[in-house]
Write a protein that holds these residues in place. Structure first.
Motif, PDB file in Angstrom:
ATOM      1  N   ILE B   7    -111.703  -0.863 -96.996  1.00 15.02           N
ATOM      2  CA  ILE B   7    -113.669  -1.276 -96.626  1.00 15.02           C
ATOM      3  C   ILE B   7    -113.703  -2.523 -97.350  1.00 15.02           C
ATOM      4  N   GLY B   8    -113.369  -3.405 -98.187  1.00 11.78           N
ATOM      5  CA  GLY B   8    -114.129  -3.939 -99.050  1.00 11.78           C
ATOM      6  C   GLY B   8    -113.542  -4.525 -99.786  1.00 11.78           C
ATOM      7  N   HIS B   9    -114.599  -5.727-100.918  1.00  9.75           N
ATOM      8  CA  HIS B   9    -114.208  -6.235-102.008  1.00  9.75           C
ATOM      9  C   HIS B   9    -115.809  -6.530-102.983  1.00  9.75           C
ATOM     10  N   VAL B  10    -115.306  -6.191-104.927  1.00  7.82           N
ATOM     11  CA  VAL B  10    -116.752  -6.416-105.191  1.00  7.82           C
ATOM     12  C   VAL B  10    -116.080  -7.444-106.085  1.00  7.82           C
ATOM     13  N   TRP B  11    -117.662  -8.323-106.242  1.00  9.15           N
ATOM     14  CA  TRP B  11    -117.358  -8.950-107.433  1.00  9.15           C
ATOM     15  C   TRP B  11    -117.989  -9.866-108.113  1.00  9.15           C
ATOM     16  N   ASP B  16    -115.833  -7.567-118.581  1.00 14.46           N
ATOM     17  CA  ASP B  16    -115.150  -7.780-119.567  1.00 14.46           C
ATOM     18  C   ASP B  16    -113.612  -8.434-119.390  1.00 14.46           C
ATOM     19  N   PRO B  17    -113.054  -9.702-120.178  1.00 18.07           N
ATOM     20  CA  PRO B  17    -112.336 -10.564-120.476  1.00 18.07           C
ATOM     21  C   PRO B  17    -110.743  -9.733-119.251  1.00 18.07           C
ATOM     22  N   LYS B  18    -110.605  -8.558-119.662  1.00 21.43           N
ATOM     23  CA  LYS B  18    -109.526  -8.464-119.396  1.00 21.43           C
ATOM     24  C   LYS B  18    -109.591  -8.183-117.762  1.00 21.43           C
ATOM     25  N   LEU B  19    -111.031  -8.167-117.109  1.00 18.47           N
ATOM     26  CA  LEU B  19    -110.433  -7.546-115.587  1.00 18.47           C
ATOM     27  C   LEU B  19    -110.621  -9.238-114.892  1.00 18.47           C
ATOM     28  N   ASN B  20    -110.270  -9.861-115.423  1.00 18.54           N
ATOM     29  CA  ASN B  20    -110.456 -11.353-115.009  1.00 18.54           C
ATOM     30  C   ASN B  20    -109.156 -11.822-114.312  1.00 18.54           C
ATOM     31  N   GLY B  21    -109.342 -11.959-112.627  1.00 13.55           N
ATOM     32  CA  GLY B  21    -107.693 -12.522-112.581  1.00 13.55           C
ATOM     33  C   GLY B  21    -107.382 -10.861-111.406  1.00 13.55           C
ATOM     34  N   MET B  22    -108.741 -10.247-111.541  1.00 11.85           N
ATOM     35  CA  MET B  22    -108.122  -8.402-110.848  1.00 11.85           C
ATOM     36  C   MET B  22    -108.930  -8.596-109.521  1.00 11.85           C
ATOM     37  N   LYS B  23    -108.004  -8.453-108.222  1.00 16.46           N
ATOM     38  CA  LYS B  23    -108.418  -7.439-107.156  1.00 16.46           C
ATOM     39  C   LYS B  23    -109.075  -6.702-107.019  1.00 16.46           C
ATOM     40  N   LEU B  24    -110.115  -6.737-106.576  1.00  9.92           N
ATOM     41  CA  LEU B  24    -111.102  -5.271-106.893  1.00  9.92           C
ATOM     42  C   LEU B  24    -111.772  -5.141-105.452  1.00  9.92           C
ATOM     43  N   MET B  25    -111.188  -3.508-105.270  1.00  7.04           N
ATOM     44  CA  MET B  25    -111.524  -3.638-103.668  1.00  7.04           C
ATOM     45  C   MET B  25    -112.143  -2.313-102.987  1.00  7.04           C
ATOM     46  N   ILE B  26    -112.692  -1.881-102.393  1.00  9.07           N
ATOM     47  CA  ILE B  26    -113.429  -0.966-102.487  1.00  9.07           C
ATOM     48  C   ILE B  26    -112.799   0.124-101.457  1.00  9.07           C
ATOM     49  N   VAL B  27    -111.668   0.783-101.211  1.00  8.15           N
ATOM     50  CA  VAL B  27    -111.407   1.758-100.676  1.00  8.15           C
ATOM     51  C   VAL B  27    -111.849   3.163-100.491  1.00  8.15           C
ATOM     52  N   ARG B  28    -112.144   3.522 -99.374  1.00  7.90           N
ATOM     53  CA  ARG B  28    -112.372   4.947 -98.996  1.00  7.90           C
ATOM     54  C   ARG B  28    -110.603   5.784 -98.517  1.00  7.90           C
ATOM     55  N   GLU B  29    -111.411   7.099 -98.912  1.00 11.35           N
ATOM     56  CA  GLU B  29    -110.089   7.953 -99.168  1.00 11.35           C
ATOM     57  C   GLU B  29    -110.119   8.503 -97.684  1.00 11.35           C
ATOM     58  N   PHE B  41    -114.386   4.606-104.032  1.00  8.85           N
ATOM     59  CA  PHE B  41    -114.786   3.632-104.837  1.00  8.85           C
ATOM     60  C   PHE B  41    -114.103   3.000-104.827  1.00  8.85           C
ATOM     61  N   VAL B  42    -113.838   2.103-105.863  1.00 17.07           N
ATOM     62  CA  VAL B  42    -113.237   0.528-106.517  1.00 17.07           C
ATOM     63  C   VAL B  42    -112.071   0.783-106.654  1.00 17.07           C
ATOM     64  N   GLY B  48    -101.534  -6.731-102.939  1.00 17.19           N
ATOM     65  CA  GLY B  48    -101.824  -7.660-102.090  1.00 17.19           C
ATOM     66  C   GLY B  48    -102.040  -6.844-100.851  1.00 17.19           C
ATOM     67  N   ALA B  49    -102.975  -5.337-100.905  1.00 15.95           N
ATOM     68  CA  ALA B  49    -103.325  -5.405 -99.627  1.00 15.95           C
ATOM     69  C   ALA B  49    -104.433  -5.520 -99.068  1.00 15.95           C
ATOM     70  N   GLY B  50    -105.199  -5.448 -97.856  1.00 12.87           N
ATOM     71  CA  GLY B  50    -105.426  -6.212 -96.430  1.00 12.87           C
ATOM     72  C   GLY B  50    -107.019  -4.978 -96.385  1.00 12.87           C
ATOM     73  N   ILE B  51    -108.134  -6.205 -95.643  1.00 13.52           N
ATOM     74  CA  ILE B  51    -109.207  -5.030 -95.458  1.00 13.52           C
ATOM     75  C   ILE B  51    -108.338  -4.218 -94.518  1.00 13.52           C
TER      76      ILE B  51
END
Lengths: 87, 87, 87, 87, 87
Positions: B7-11, B16-29, B41-42, B48-51
């Motif tokens: 359902i969304g994104h977080v920027w 933490d540098p290990k999170l660089n380049g990771m796509k952080l998505m908001i999901v709804r159960e 939650f995130v 490559g999942a889309g909204i």
């Protein structure tokens, strides 16, 4: 571990390759008195459980170890088919 | 694993540098009957999942291992795009 | 850890071989004041607990390590029989 | 991971020595729509988050690994400061 | 981590030998505003906490590592005595 009923399947073509060939079942948690709860989730199956069967489900890091050293990304696994419950 | 809808994104720039380049998505159960729950939650995405897509989400220590030996600080990961659910 | 009462057994013939010989008990979580809750689950027993006894239950990855290096697929274990609770 | 707001601090002089020097923050979980929930807990901070900031929090065994090979007894960690949420 | 109040003790003579000598305390989770919740559980103590004290409690696999390489079957541990909370 929880007592669950197998209630369905999930299909996913695009997925982590380590999940290839795994049976992903939808399970519903039951109470000790066999009443359905509203808690459902997806568990990978190693015992050949079918729809409607009562099963024993393990969760967390323990679940992925059930599948051997590959340790696929599964956080719930069906590890037994329940013959009977006495409570 | 749980069935969720993206359902969304977080920027986050400072992280933490290990999170660089990771796509952080908001999901709804979702429930097994495709009804939205109020649990969101995130999750980090590897497929490559889309909204709006229904996805399979893994949690806990299993999630961070999805990303290889670096094991970034992610405790939830999208590991599959769901084609269909039969429950 | 949680304080539980042993309330039953589960039998499963078809199961992960590492569960062979393990006693799978149904336990009900109690409050600190000895009142039953509606939370029940299955725990493997290492201390010889009987029905009706109050026990100490450990969960998660810690539970499977209780059984030694084999680490069977158990995510809850009975690790003590409670003599008394003072709260 | 969860989206939280930093709402306070905890001080503890007598503690596990591995916690020395760690910033222990109280965080409140937010919904994807930025509404506060009643879920609050303590998370160790690695990104210099301040009171009122929205942060990304990781939980469980993943949290303690954020701090390097010492792995202090922290089961929740702030791993990013959130710039924006789009949901 | 959670903020808890120590409210009691548990005694168990028959138990996993790795639990010998450990202080098993009953703790009640508090809110950030110091209000008691109805969530109580058992945590092993390493800091010498007494009844009525506010403590910092860690859970899961992180808890058992607090006790060194033996890693006893404890899934919750008291790791600090709280001086003050500012929220």
């Amino acid at each position: 571990m929880t007592i669950c009923e197998v209630i369905g399947h999930v299909w996913a073509t695009k997925k982590d390759p380590k999940l290839n060939g795994m049976k992903l079942m939808i399970v519903r948690e039951l109470t000790e008195a066999d009443r359905p709860t509203d808690k459902t989730f997806v568990a990978a199956d190693i015992v050949g459980a079918g729809i409607g069967e009562r099963v024993l489900v393990v969760s967390g890091s323990t679940a992925r170890r059930v599948f051997g050293p590959e340790e696929p990304p599964a956080d719930a696994a069906i590890v037994g088919i329940i013959d009977s419950v006495e409570a």
